[in-house]
Design a protein around this motif. Structure first.
Motif, PDB file in Angstrom:
ATOM      1  N   VAL A   1       0.910  -1.204  -0.136  1.00 24.42           N
ATOM      2  CA  VAL A   1      -0.023  -0.043  -0.090  1.00 24.42           C
ATOM      3  C   VAL A   1       0.885   1.238  -0.112  1.00 24.42           C
ATOM      4  O   VAL A   1       0.862   2.095  -0.866  1.00 24.42           O
ATOM      5  CB  VAL A   1      -1.098  -0.109   1.161  1.00 24.42           C
TER       6      VAL A   1
ATOM      7  N   VAL B   1       2.374   1.850  -3.480  1.00 22.61           N
ATOM      8  CA  VAL B   1       1.249   2.056  -4.693  1.00 22.61           C
ATOM      9  C   VAL B   1       0.858   3.508  -4.523  1.00 22.61           C
ATOM     10  O   VAL B   1       0.604   4.400  -5.125  1.00 22.61           O
ATOM     11  CB  VAL B   1       0.166   1.050  -4.516  1.00 22.61           C
ATOM     12  N   ILE B   2       0.719   4.108  -2.862  1.00 18.49           N
ATOM     13  CA  ILE B   2       0.368   5.303  -2.759  1.00 18.49           C
ATOM     14  C   ILE B   2       1.382   6.355  -3.307  1.00 18.49           C
ATOM     15  O   ILE B   2       1.153   7.515  -3.664  1.00 18.49           O
ATOM     16  CB  ILE B   2       0.238   5.610  -1.055  1.00 18.49           C
TER      17      ILE B   2
ATOM     18  N   GLN C   1       3.167   7.978  -7.760  1.00 16.44           N
ATOM     19  CA  GLN C   1       3.359   9.106  -8.616  1.00 16.44           C
ATOM     20  C   GLN C   1       4.835   9.605  -8.033  1.00 16.44           C
ATOM     21  O   GLN C   1       5.519  10.092  -8.987  1.00 16.44           O
ATOM     22  CB  GLN C   1       2.332  10.374  -8.280  1.00 16.44           C
TER      23      GLN C   1
ATOM     24  N   ASN D   1       7.127   7.860 -10.346  1.00 17.95           N
ATOM     25  CA  ASN D   1       6.838   8.003 -11.767  1.00 17.95           C
ATOM     26  C   ASN D   1       7.830   9.407 -11.977  1.00 17.95           C
ATOM     27  O   ASN D   1       8.796   9.417 -12.947  1.00 17.95           O
ATOM     28  CB  ASN D   1       5.561   8.507 -12.031  1.00 17.95           C
ATOM     29  N   VAL D   2       7.939  10.297 -10.924  1.00 20.37           N
ATOM     30  CA  VAL D   2       8.499  11.557 -11.148  1.00 20.37           C
ATOM     31  C   VAL D   2      10.222  11.129 -11.020  1.00 20.37           C
ATOM     32  O   VAL D   2      11.065  11.784 -11.616  1.00 20.37           O
ATOM     33  CB  VAL D   2       8.201  12.492  -9.853  1.00 20.37           C
TER      34      VAL D   2
ATOM     35  N   VAL E   1       8.842  16.767  -5.333  1.00 17.54           N
ATOM     36  CA  VAL E   1       9.390  15.362  -4.894  1.00 17.54           C
ATOM     37  C   VAL E   1      10.486  15.460  -4.525  1.00 17.54           C
ATOM     38  O   VAL E   1      11.586  15.758  -5.287  1.00 17.54           O
ATOM     39  CB  VAL E   1       8.933  14.319  -5.953  1.00 17.54           C
TER      40      VAL E   1
ATOM     41  N   ARG F   1      14.552  11.546  -0.170  1.00 21.84           N
ATOM     42  CA  ARG F   1      13.394  10.843   0.844  1.00 21.84           C
ATOM     43  C   ARG F   1      12.826   9.773  -0.052  1.00 21.84           C
ATOM     44  O   ARG F   1      12.354   8.727   0.533  1.00 21.84           O
ATOM     45  CB  ARG F   1      12.778  11.942   1.351  1.00 21.84           C
TER      46      ARG F   1
ATOM     47  N   ARG G   1       1.401   3.924 -10.342  1.00 19.88           N
ATOM     48  CA  ARG G   1       0.277   3.306  -9.784  1.00 19.88           C
ATOM     49  C   ARG G   1      -0.407   2.303 -10.353  1.00 19.88           C
ATOM     50  O   ARG G   1      -1.052   1.683  -9.466  1.00 19.88           O
ATOM     51  CB  ARG G   1      -0.568   4.776  -9.707  1.00 19.88           C
ATOM     52  N   PHE G   2      -0.264   1.865 -11.536  1.00 14.53           N
ATOM     53  CA  PHE G   2      -0.668   0.813 -11.940  1.00 14.53           C
ATOM     54  C   PHE G   2       0.555  -0.238 -12.175  1.00 14.53           C
ATOM     55  O   PHE G   2       0.023  -1.530 -11.903  1.00 14.53           O
ATOM     56  CB  PHE G   2      -1.246   1.113 -13.386  1.00 14.53           C
TER      57      PHE G   2
END
Lengths: 259, 334
Positions: free
Chosen positions: B208, B211-212, B215, B218-219, B232, B236, B279-280
């Motif tokens: 969890v 997945v949270i 994003q 992704n960055v 972002v 960290r 996220r996917f």
């Protein structure tokens, strides 16, 4: 007097013994289009890094609308300052639209931070603004250098910033793309009153499109003013150590090298 | 023109659902395969106690399929996270030394004549120790330039742990050596459903969290400066993601032994199907990794006859060629 958009006071930075910035102080007013120029190693990149808030200054401070960058949350800062780096590092498989959607990151809400219909609308809008709507579903890897640069600018616009900073936005692009990118920046500056700070080596582009040039040398601001006044032959020869001429045409100054 | 269904924004959902269904189907199909033919009448009969066929179906076969799915899923997710945070396709629980350190822990437990859960506990401790080492190094390096260094340190730690395993093997008697070798092949032969329940509960929070943070992952695919400018914090975010992924890897290695290739090939394959949106991608890696290991277990049980081929061998035997195919095809299309 209104608070300047960006206020830089006594900024110093050194890498070990090597003093890169030796106390820079200047203001940029809201709605200004400023070009940051200077010889290699003058401290332009370091200054830009500090202006974006991506690194904290060793001494001195950078303020955005009166607020110290270091005191802002990263998210809040990213909603107000957008950066277009010199080289794009977007994975080639990302489509132009996906790339631009990354610009919505500081605005994403909710548990999973999924982009909303509004975020997608803003991203499409940003692509439209830079004239890349037709390329929305195209993977970044299949675009030309100029097209990629436009997509990166669209990503920065999707952040809906008050201040846009660019590192060499026209570097290694052909004349047509140099012109279209700087025309775009000028348009954004005038129509959307976006404050723009762009690092550039090309003094002619600065002269054609910007309000003001900040000339940096040896970590200090050595020149600051409208390009038509600042770009003066002996002064530039002194700063760059190159033999050059300047030429005045229709109120603008242009710079060229001597053979 | 209505194109809401085929816009790229909605496609990852569809693909995620498809791979999840595929993973669940493999797990559900798994109990029907094995050396013992099950009797349908017995299987469907109702009684106060489970009959032998039901016992085999639920407590031996379904339980191990579920267990395999959890282990494979966790390794797939951990691999994807290591690859994106270290920006290197070769970064996996294996290359960072997490799996090997966990194995070393388990083998020390064998050497101390410990059994059962104590072995898993020692493996977990070994894995977490290596995680702590990696995180300490990451924290110490601080600046974003450390990703290659981090990978090099992981590889070095891996070699170090591997030689310590050899030392243990050298010092062991033949029986113990056999146990060590068998353990290093990886296995999902558990009994009873409760162990999978526990494992799922332990793994879920980490999944969890990851997945949270999808994003921000992704960055992180961009350069650190851009990541910062998008709000972002790269160091960290990397630390949290590597920490969570390492926990997942260390936990499953503690239970199932080192199972290779999943962390390497699953993220590669899934990226090609679902795309790079984490996220996917991460849930999809869990589904595909889980389905793949459950499938590898079925194959291991079928081709070996009475002698089951350990699942770690099967994943390497299937995974190797698949990975080569992917890499070569990718190189040819570039």
């Amino acid at each position: 007097m209104t608070t300047p958009e960006v206020s830089v006071s006594d900024l110093r930075w050194s890498y070990g013994e090597n003093e890169v910035l030796r106390g820079c102080t200047f203001d940029v007013a809201a709605g200004e289009f400023v070009c940051l120029a200077g010889p290699n190693g003058a401290g332009k990149s370091t200054l830009l890094m500090l202006l974006t808030g991506c690194a904290a200054p060793q001494t001195g401070a950078v303020r955005l609308a009166g607020e110290k960058l270091g005191a802002m949350s990263e998210r809040n800062r990213a909603r107000r300052i957008a950066v277009v780096p010199q080289t794009e590092s977007t994975p080639p498989s990302f489509t132009a639209l996906q790339t631009v959607l990354l610009g919505r990151t500081p605005w994403l809400e909710g548990f999973l931070r999924f982009d909303s219909a509004e975020d997608r609308a803003i991203a499409r809008d940003a692509l439209e603004t830079v004239g890349m709507s037709d390329f929305a579903e195209r993977p970044i890897g299949k675009l030309s250098g100029g097209e990629r640069r436009l997509v990166t600018i669209a990503r920065a616009l999707a952040q809906r910033p008050a201040l846009l900073m660019l590192d060499e936005p026209a570097a290694s692009l052909d004349l047509m793309h140099q012109q279209s990118i700087f025309r775009l920046l000028r348009r954004l500056n005038q129509e959307e009153s976006l404050t723009i700070i762009a690092v550039t080596h090309d003094l002619n582009l600065a002269s054609l499109y910007s309000d003001r040039v900040l000339l940096l040398n040896n970590g200090e601001v050595v020149g600051d003013g409208p390009p038509a006044e600042l770009l003066e032959e002996t002064f530039l020869q002194e700063v760059y150590g190159a033999e050059l001429w300047t030429h005045q045409h229709e109120g603008r100054r242009y710079v060229g090298l001597k053979p | 023109m209505n194109r809401t269904l085929d816009t790229p924004e909605s496609r990852p959902w569809l693909k995620l659902v498809l791979v999840a269904v595929a993973g669940v189907l493999v797990v559900l199909a798994s109990p029907f395969f094995g050396s013992t033919q099950l009797n349908w009448a017995n299987l469907l009969s109702r009684g106060s106690e489970l009959n032998i066929d039901q016992e085999i179906f639920l407590n031996l076969r379904l339980s191990r399929a579920l267990f395999a799915a959890l282990v494979g899923g966790a390794l797939g997710v951990a691999g994807a996270v290591f690859q994106v945070t270290l920006r290197n396709d070769l970064a996996t629980p294996y290359t960072l030394g997490v799996s090997t350190a966990a194995s070393l822990g388990a083998l020390i437990a064998f050497h101390l004549s410990l059994k059962g859960l104590a072995v898993s506990g020692f493996a977990l401790m070994g894995g977490l120790l290596s995680v702590a080492l990696i995180l300490a190094v990451a924290r110490w390096l601080g600046g974003g330039e450390g990703t290659v260094t981090l990978l090099l340190i992981g590889i070095t730690l891996n070699l170090l742990f591997a030689s310590l395993i050899l030392v243990l093997q050298y010092m062991s008697d033949p029986h113990e050596t056999f146990m060590i070798v068998r353990w290093l092949m990886g296995g999902v032969d558990v009994t009873g459903l409760s162990i999978s329940g526990w494992l799922a509960m332990v793994l879920l929070p980490f999944l969890v969290i990851l997945v949270i943070r999808g994003q921000s992952l992704n960055v992180l695919m961009l350069d650190d400066l851009t990541a910062r400018s998008l709000g972002v914090h790269p160091d960290r975010s990397r630390l949290i993601a590597i920490g969570a992924a390492s926990f997942m890897a260390a936990i499953v290695v503690g239970f199932a032994g080192p199972i290779g290739f999943i962390g390497l090939i699953i993220p590669h394959a899934v990226r090609r199907i679902v795309g790079d949106d984490h996220r996917f991608l991460l849930p999809a890696c869990f589904a595909v990794g889980g389905g793949f290991l459950a499938l590898a277990d079925i194959i291991g049980r079928l081709i070996g006859g009475d002698l089951e081929i350990p699942v770690g061998i099967v994943t390497a035997l299937i995974g190797g060629p698949i990975f080569l195919y992917i890499v070569i095809r990718k190189a040819r299309t570039l």
